[in-house]
Design a protein around this motif. Structure first.
Motif: not given
Length: 174
Positions: A44-73
């Motif tokens: 898990y990256p630093a807590p403050e990285q979560a917002g940026l990682d989520l934004t990047a994940g949403l962008k990648a998922a849309a481009a690659q037509h994949k689902r996102i798994i959010l793993d909280f821990g």
């Protein structure tokens, strides 16, 4: 001769077989329980990285037509470590890579990124790791509301396989 030495000398022969048996058990059983005693790794990256990682994940998922798994821990969480080991299991990694973008959300010590967990209806008080699945557009499809994976160290990798197969897109080739 001191009393402790006399005791040790007289009981050494009865202690030795117990020590040898314990050592043999560790050698025999040890490899089968390795995931339950996973080393702490930085998943898990630093807590403050979560917002940026989520934004990047949403962008990648849309481009690659994949689902996102959010793993909280958190990196301190043994069950989270085991989940990551199971994600990389040869039976699971191809399914994960073909169908999902994983975004690791560091919750600190249950005191960080609470707003992201709430947005995706993940009650962290039920335990971690906790997962949510989003479609390629970021719409919530599933959230673990009862701590289904919070005892991951007592589960098999096949539980993760079943989860991945259940939540992969029906359009997927795998």
């Amino acid at each position: 001769m001191p009393q402790a030495m006399k005791f040790l000398k007289s009981n050494l022969s009865s202690i030795r077989p117990v020590v040898l048996l314990a050592a043999a058990l560790v050698l025999v059983i040890g490899p089968t329980v390795a995931p339950a005693r996973a080393e702490t790794r930085e998943i898990y990256p630093a807590p403050e990285q979560a917002g940026l990682d989520l934004t990047a994940g949403l962008k990648a998922a849309a481009a690659q037509h994949k689902r996102i798994i959010l793993d909280f821990g958190g990196n301190w969480c043994g069950d989270c470590q085991v989940l990551d080991i199971y994600f990389h299991d040869p039976a699971n990694k191809p399914i994960l890579d073909a169908n999902f973008i994983v975004v690791h959300v560091n919750i600190g010590h249950m005191d960080q990124n609470q707003q992201i967990a709430e947005r995706y209806q993940v009650p962290l008080a039920k335990g971690v790791p906790a997962l949510a699945v989003l479609d390629e557009h970021g719409k919530l499809l599933y959230s673990q509301r009862t701590g289904e994976f919070e005892s991951m160290r007592h589960m098999e990798s096949s539980a993760v396989t079943s989860f991945l197969l259940q939540w992969k897109s029906s359009r997927s080739g795998m």
